[in-house]
Design an enzyme around this catalytic site. Structure first.
Site, PDB file in Angstrom:
ATOM      1  CD  GLU B 130      -1.617   1.022  -4.698  1.00 43.68           C
ATOM      2  OE1 GLU B 130      -2.505   1.870  -4.862  1.00 43.68           O
ATOM      3  OE2 GLU B 130      -1.602   0.213  -3.756  1.00 43.68           O
ATOM      4  CB  THR B 183       2.515   7.987   2.888  1.00 45.38           C
ATOM      5  OG1 THR B 183       1.124   7.781   2.662  1.00 45.38           O
ATOM      6  CG2 THR B 183       3.287   6.839   2.253  1.00 45.38           C
TER       7      THR B 183
END
Lengths: 308, 308
Positions: B130, B183
Site C-alpha cells: 500500500e 492524491t
C-alpha cells in the site's frame, strides 16, 4: 401518592476521561453530596441549609437552585421545594462538585413530582445550573451522575447522552491535591487548534475505548487511555502530575489522567486491589511534598444519583 | 499438505468512513478483484498476468508484488509464487483498488504457506504494498478487506486493528463518478490544523458510531455519521457531491460521505431496499450531468478476502 420529602446521594464524577475530552465521563461511589428536598406550600425554590462548604443560599446564585428553578419553571407545580445541601465534594476539586449539586436538586424534584422527566431531560435542567458555575452549558459531569457508569455526551444541543457498558472489574482511584486551578488558566493553556494527526490519534483511541467497554477488554482499555490533546497542556498546571501518572502506571493502573480540568488526577484499574495499590503509589508522590491531598478508591457507580 | 494454488476474491473497501477519518473502514461484497496465486520452483514473486487494467507486471513496481515480496522476505520459503491478477476495481476510484491488490497477494500466499501469519501480520505485510501506491503506510482500506466487516485501526505503529460488530441490516451503496482526483490535491485541500471544538464533535460521533455498531442502533448510526473535519474540504473536489448526499439522505440513507479520498461516494442504509432506493437517487443526480458513473449496492462483507 408522591412523597413529600426525599434524601439523595449525588456522587462525584470524572469528566474529560483521557481520550474522551469533553464527552466521556464516569460516576464514582465513595464520595458525593447528600441533599434533602421537601415540598413546601410556598411556591419557589428555597435553599434552607448548606453544610460542608460556604456556598450561597440564594437559589438564583446556587447551581442547585438554578437547575431547580429551571425545572419548576417548566413543570409549574402549585407548590415549592426546600433544599438542604450536605456538601462533601470540595468546590474546585475537579470531580464534579457543582455538577453533583446541579443534578441532585433536579433529580430529587423529579422524584417528588412523580418522575415526569426522563434522564436526558433531567440532565438538560441540570445544565442550567452547571452553566452558572462554568459559564457555559456542559453535561460531561452531569451525565455520569444522572445516568451512572460510563457515559458519552454525543451532543449538547440537542442533548444526547449514551450510557456505555461498565466492565465489572473497573475501579477508580482519585487523588485530589489541595491546590486551586483557575478555570480561566485551564482554558487559556489549551491551544485553539490542533494538528489533524493528533486528533486522529485521539478519536482512534476513543473509538477503541468504547469498543473495549463493550467487550470488557482490559488490555485495550489500557492501550486506549491516552490523551494526546489536552493532558500535555493542562498537566503543566498540576504539580507532580507526571510522577503521579508514572507511579500509577507502574503500580498496575490501566491509565491515569486529569479529572475534569484538575487538579484531581484519576486512575482506572482492573480490580480493587490494583486500585488500592495505585492509591498508595499516588499518595507516596504527594507525601514527599508540602501539598495536602485526599484520595479515594471507588467502584464505578453504575446507578448514579440514588435515594438514600 | 498445503495446496499449490489458490484463487481468491479480494473485495473493494470503504475507508475514511465519515466520522472515522483515517481509522474506520468497511468491506464490500459485490465488487472486488480476483487473483490466482500458485507455488513455483523458482524463488521470488512473478506477476504473470494482469487483466482489467494496465498495471506493471514488475513485482517491485506492483503493490501486490511489493507486499508479497515483503512476506516472502520474512517467511523465506524455498520456492516462489506466480500471481495472476484479474482487476475489477478501477485504480483511483476511492474504494481500495490498490489495497485489494496489496492484501490479496499476501492473503493467498499466507494460505499457501499453511497460514503462518495472523490477520494483523498479513495486514502489516500488505501495508508495504500500500505504501507504494500512497507514499505512506496506511491500513484503513487493508484492514476491512483482511478482517471483514467494520474495522477500526487504532494504531499503525505498532499495527492494531479492531474488528467491530456489523449490524445485520446495514447495506452500502457506492457511486463512482469517473473523474480523477489527484492524491496531492486531496491532501493539499485539507488544513493542517483544526479547531478543538470540531475535533470534539468528530470523536463524540466516532465513539457513538462504535456504540451504535455494538447495539445495532440504526438511529444512532444515522446521527453519528457526520464528518465535520474532512468532508467539508474534500467534497469540493467531487462535482455534485452535495446533491448526491442530499438525495441519498432524502431517500432513506443513514448517512453518506466520501469513500476514501474520493471520487466515490458511499451511503449506508438499513435494509437492501433502502440501499437500492439510494442507488437510484444517486444515479439520478449524475444522470443529469455529462459525467459517466458506476454504482454498486452491497451487503457489508463480514468475511473479507475469501477463497473462491
Amino acid at each position: 401518592m408522591n412523597k413529600n420529602e426525599i434524601k439523595i446521594f449525588s456522587p462525584a464524577t470524572v469528566a474529560n476521561v483521557s481520550c474522551g475530552y469533553d464527552v466521556l465521563g464516569f460516576c464514582l461511589d465513595t464520595i458525593g453530596d447528600e441533599m434533602v428536598v421537601r415540598k413546601t406550600d410556598r411556591k419557589g425554590i428555597y435553599i434552607t441549609k448548606i453544610e460542608g462548604y460556604d456556598l450561597p443560599l440564594d437559589a438564583t446564585k446556587n447551581v442547585a437552585g438554578v437547575s431547580a428553578l429551571a425545572m419548576i419553571a417548566d413543570a409549574k407545580p402549585n407548590f415549592g421545594f426546600e433544599i438542604e445541601i450536605y456538601k462533601n465534594i470540595k468546590p474546585g476539586s475537579g470531580i464534579g462538585s457543582s455538577s453533583a449539586s446541579a443534578s441532585g436538586s433536579v433529580f430529587a424534584i423529579n422524584e417528588l413530582l412523580g418522575r415526569p422527566y426522563n434522564k436526558t431531560q433531567v440532565t438538560d435542567f441540570a445544565m442550567k445550573g452547571e452553566a452558572l458555575a462554568s459559564g457555559s452549558e456542559h453535561a460531561d459531569n452531569l451525565a455520569p451522575g444522572i445516568f451512572g457508569g460510563f457515559t458519552l455526551v454525543r451532543s449538547t444541543s440537542p442533548l444526547e447522552v449514551l450510557q456505555l457498558p461498565t466492565p465489572k472489574d473497573v475501579y477508580a482511584t482519585i487523588i485530589h491535591p489541595q491546590i486551586e486551578i483557575k478555570t480561566s488558566d485551564a482554558r487559556a493553556i489549551l491551544p485553539k487548534t490542533f494538528p489533524l494527526k493528533d486528533a486522529i490519534t485521539q478519536w482512534a483511541n476513543l473509538g477503541s475505548f468504547v469498543h473495549a467497554l463493550h467487550t470488557s477488554d482490559y488490555e485495550l482499555l489500557k492501550r486506549s487511555l491516552q490523551d494526546v490533546i489536552v493532558e500535555p497542556h493542562r498537566s503543566q498546571l498540576i504539580p507532580h502530575f507526571a510522577e503521579v501518572k508514572l507511579a500509577a502506571l507502574a503500580h498496575g493502573a490501566l491509565g491515569a489522567s486529569i479529572s475534569g480540568a484538575g487538579p484531581s488526577i484519576f486512575a482506572l484499574s482492573k480490580g480493587i486491589e490494583n486500585a488500592k495499590n495505585v492509591e498508595k503509589a499516588m499518595r507516596n508522590v504527594y507525601s514527599k511534598t508540602s501539598i495536602a491531598f485526599e484520595t479515594y478508591v471507588s467502584k464505578i457507580n453504575t446507578e448514579g444519583i440514588r435515594e438514600i
